[in-house]
Design an enzyme around this catalytic site. Structure first.
Site, PDB file in Angstrom:
ATOM      1  N   PHE A  59       8.524  56.100  62.317  1.00 57.41           N
ATOM      2  CA  PHE A  59       9.127  55.939  60.927  1.00 57.41           C
ATOM      3  C   PHE A  59       9.682  57.525  60.762  1.00 57.41           C
ATOM      4  O   PHE A  59      10.293  57.600  59.753  1.00 57.41           O
ATOM      5  CB  PHE A  59       8.393  55.404  59.795  1.00 57.41           C
ATOM      6  N   TRP A 115     -21.497  53.796  46.881  1.00 55.51           N
ATOM      7  CA  TRP A 115     -20.361  53.069  47.840  1.00 55.51           C
ATOM      8  C   TRP A 115     -20.349  51.490  47.841  1.00 55.51           C
ATOM      9  O   TRP A 115     -20.299  51.038  48.854  1.00 55.51           O
ATOM     10  CB  TRP A 115     -20.609  53.282  49.448  1.00 55.51           C
ATOM     11  N   GLY A 169     -27.119  55.293  54.779  1.00 59.78           N
ATOM     12  CA  GLY A 169     -25.714  54.614  54.945  1.00 59.78           C
ATOM     13  C   GLY A 169     -25.991  53.852  56.541  1.00 59.78           C
ATOM     14  O   GLY A 169     -26.357  52.698  56.593  1.00 59.78           O
ATOM     15  N   GLN A 175      12.967  55.804  76.068  1.00 61.87           N
ATOM     16  CA  GLN A 175      11.775  55.273  76.879  1.00 61.87           C
ATOM     17  C   GLN A 175      10.484  55.679  76.058  1.00 61.87           C
ATOM     18  O   GLN A 175       9.507  54.791  76.254  1.00 61.87           O
ATOM     19  CB  GLN A 175      11.828  55.681  78.411  1.00 61.87           C
ATOM     20  N   GLU A 177     -19.359  48.609  57.082  1.00 58.35           N
ATOM     21  CA  GLU A 177     -20.074  47.578  57.751  1.00 58.35           C
ATOM     22  C   GLU A 177     -20.523  48.174  59.179  1.00 58.35           C
ATOM     23  O   GLU A 177     -20.304  47.357  60.020  1.00 58.35           O
ATOM     24  CB  GLU A 177     -19.275  46.315  57.811  1.00 58.35           C
ATOM     25  N   GLY A 178     -20.940  49.605  59.198  1.00 55.97           N
ATOM     26  CA  GLY A 178     -21.267  50.143  60.587  1.00 55.97           C
ATOM     27  C   GLY A 178     -20.104  51.045  61.399  1.00 55.97           C
ATOM     28  O   GLY A 178     -19.123  50.044  61.476  1.00 55.97           O
TER      29      GLY A 178
END
Ligand SMILES: Cc1cc2nc3c(=O)[nH]c(=O)nc-3n(C[C@H](O)[C@H](O)[C@H](O)COP(=O)(O)OP(=O)(O)OC[C@H]3O[C@@H](n4cnc5c(N)ncnc54)[C@H](O)[C@@H]3O)c2cc1C
Length: 394
Positions: free
Chosen positions: A349, A168, A143, A289, A374-375
């Site tokens: 939330f 993958w 990978g 705050q 992608e790394g």
């Protein structure tokens, strides 16, 4: 009101501002199509992705992932356009962004390195949405460590015979063709790899497994058993496959960062609207705050990511042959900070933030993979550090 002030930054031109406005209008008019119902199981997910690719093709947006039809005059692909498209699509629909991105990543090696014949055979169908593309580099034992890649390609006359397994792989089972990286053995490690375009209906290529992950994403494992690929489907020279993969990732890593930015902006916009409306202790949540501290951190992280994304895209579009350092910085920062922004959104939330179907709950799942593929983030840090050392040693 979502922030659009970044569109006036000097990294972008009038054509980019017009592209963004046109795409926003199209997304608003196609909101139902951009979020298709997904029936359970791989076939439901595949059907949703096919309908999204068709929709994006019909809308004319896939033209931007191939050079001839949508590119910049000096460069094969206009990375700023790709980034704006991914950022905007990710804001509206994670799956639409995924479908768009894979058309680009899967066909990117052909756009950047393909012969005119290969480009003519594959790219028009990618741009119209008639063919679905995939990029097959990763293996179970390879990978982050591409040098461990074990899939082999042996020359036999006018063909290469592929044997091995890829896992993958996005669009496995759905793609019409795969760009496959395999060992041809010219030298040890990454110097002995080559890249091939393999049509999905090639004899000896099969999908052995589909992989379910935390957010909808067609993913699977490919088997190559004496799979014969014509020699004409080899990209550039044998032994240059690593260069093909890395140059492609140089373009698309920046766009992963742009997608992360789109997810972060969506979470941020939803959070602003929530904290201004939600009443706590007799006043809007926005007035506490500690809420303001969170909002400030989110706004800062988003702007910093956007600066890195459009700096990297601009550098590539301005003629820099490789933008490895800039792309790594953009991907590392934008994906890590998007995760932070979305996590803060979920927190603000409260219970709603972890309720299935809420937008921030969906984004919380969707952002996670971007820090790995992608790394992974650690790999981006190694790339950045190596580039710094190289510069210092010069
Ligand atoms: C949703 C999704 C889609 C994908 N799509 C594709 C695809 O289309 N095509 C394709 O070829 N691949 C694809 N991949 C595979 C992906 O590129 C790999 O998962 C990725 O490169 C990491 O490899 P790995 O999973 O083997 O993890 P490993 O290489 O085992 O790494 C595990 C972890 O180790 C850490 N690590 C890695 N390197 C270093 C280092 N140098 N220093 C310190 N720590 C380190 C990181 O945290 C990393 O996450 C996809 C993956 C996912 C999750």
């Amino acid at each position: 009101m979502p922030d659009s002030s970044y569109l006036d930054w000097p990294f972008l031109q009038l054509c980019h501002r017009e592209l963004k406005a046109e795409l926003e209008q199209w997304c608003a008019a196609n909101s139902a199509g951009l979020e298709p119902d997904i029936e359970a199981g791989p076939s439901g997910l595949d059907a949703a992705c096919r309908s999204l690719v068709t929709l994006l093709g019909a809308g004319g947006w896939l033209r931007y992932v191939v050079p001839e039809l949508g590119g910049h005059e000096r460069h094969p692909l206009d990375v700023r356009s790709l980034c704006l498209l991914r950022e905007t699509l990710a804001h509206h629909s994670g799956l639409a962004d995924f479908c768009f991105a894979m058309q680009g990543l899967g066909s990117g090696p052909i756009s950047l390195f393909g012969s005119p014949e290969l480009q003519a055979e594959f790219l028009p169908a990618v741009a119209s949405g008639k063919a679905i593309a995939a990029f097959a580099l990763s293996e179970q034992q390879a990978g982050s460590d591409v040098s461990a890649l074990a899939t082999r390609a042996e020359r036999k006359g006018e063909h290469y015979i592929l044997n091995g397994e890829k896992t993958w792989i996005s669009n496995a089972g759905l793609a019409d063709f795969y760009t496959v990286f395999a060992r041809t053995g010219e030298a040890p490690g990454v110097k002995g790899l080559s890249a091939f375009v393999v049509p999905a209906d090639s004899l000896g290529l099969s999908v052995s497994e589909r992989i379910d992950i935390i957010a909808p994403h067609p993913l699977g494992t490919l088997q190559f058993e004496n799979c014969a690929v014509p020699r004409s489907h080899l990209l550039v020279m044998p032994g240059q496959g690593f260069e093909v993969a890395m140059a492609t990732l140089d373009v698309f890593r920046t766009t992963v960062a742009a997608a992360a930015l789109g997810f972060a902006r969506r979470a941020y916009d939803a959070t602003l609207s929530h904290v201004l409306q939600r009443k706590l202790f007799g006043a809007p949540l926005a007035e506490l705050q500690m809420t303001q501290a969170s909002i400030a951190d989110m706004a800062l992280d988003i702007d910093a990511s956007a600066l890195l994304v459009y700096r990297s895209a601009w550098a590539k579009d301005s003629g820099q042959a490789r933008v490895t350092r800039e792309a790594a910085m953009a991907k590392l920062h934008a994906t890590e900070q998007a995760q932070q922004v979305i996590d803060r959104a979920v927190q603000l939330f409260g219970g709603l933030g972890v309720t299935s179907g809420e937008v921030v709950e969906r984004l919380y799942r969707e952002i996670r993979s971007l820090r790995i593929y992608e790394g992974a983030s650690e790999v981006q840090k190694v790339i950045i550090a190596r580039n710094e050392y190289k510069r210092f040693k010069k």
